[in-house]
Design an enzyme around this catalytic site. Structure first.
Site, PDB file in Angstrom:
ATOM      1  CB  ILE A  85      -0.898   0.017   1.262  1.00 15.34           C
ATOM      2  CG1 ILE A  85      -1.689  -1.289   1.366  1.00 15.34           C
ATOM      3  CG2 ILE A  85      -1.820   1.233   1.252  1.00 15.34           C
ATOM      4  CD1 ILE A  85      -2.233  -1.574   2.750  1.00 15.34           C
ATOM      5  CB  CYS A  86       1.493   3.883  -2.399  1.00 13.44           C
ATOM      6  SG  CYS A  86       2.444   5.397  -2.534  1.00 13.44           S
ATOM      7  CG  LEU A  87      -1.858   5.595   3.591  1.00 14.78           C
ATOM      8  CD1 LEU A  87      -2.688   6.572   2.762  1.00 14.78           C
ATOM      9  CD2 LEU A  87      -2.780   4.641   4.342  1.00 14.78           C
TER      10      LEU A  87
END
Length: 153
Positions: A85-87
């Site tokens: 996840i890109c967060l």
């Protein structure tokens, strides 16, 4: 020691007052391995989907963020095929926004929000991101198909 007491407190809160659409539980006697489920939000292409996530809590938690990834395949510009996840809140500064004051509950709520509102300007999946930006109908159809195929119970 800090990790154990903090996790115990957080898991207790998650079981008694979970955020809407989110459940989280501990692996059998393995403190550092947690599982979570996020229900796809109403009026999103993930609606009615149940998405499984794996959470690995590092030794240095809460000074280091947990590693969270989707186990259920999801068609999303900020989540890759390995479930990463890109967060920003999942990364340490200076690149990320993790702070020890954040909790697993907060992270899961942030992921749930990201599902409802992708960030196509910081994608992990460039092709899905451009589809989201330039052909939203196709993106919505593909995301809905993936949800029916992989996240329906």
């Amino acid at each position: 020691m800090q990790r154990a007491s903090r996790l115990k407190r957080e898991l207790s809160l998650l079981s008694t007052e979970p955020p809407p659409g989110i459940t989280c539980w501990q692996d059998e006697n393995q403190l550092e391995n947690l599982h979570a489920q996020i229900l796809g939000g109403v009026d999103t292409p993930y609606e009615k989907g149940i998405f499984d996530l794996e959470i690995v809590v590092p030794e240095r938690y809460p000074f280091e963020p947990p590693k969270i990834r989707f186990l259920t395949p999801i068609y999303h510009p900020n989540i890759d095929s390995a479930g990463r996840i890109c967060l920003d809140v999942l990364k340490l500064p200076p690149k990320g926004a993790w702070r020890p004051a954040l909790s697993i509950s907060t992270l899961l709520s942030s992921i749930q929000l990201l599902m409802a509102e992708p960030n196509p300007d910081d994608p992990l999946m460039a092709d899905i991101s451009s589809e989201y930006k330039y052909n939203k109908q196709l993106f919505l159809r593909n995301a809905k198909e993936w949800t029916e195929k992989y996240a329906s119970q």
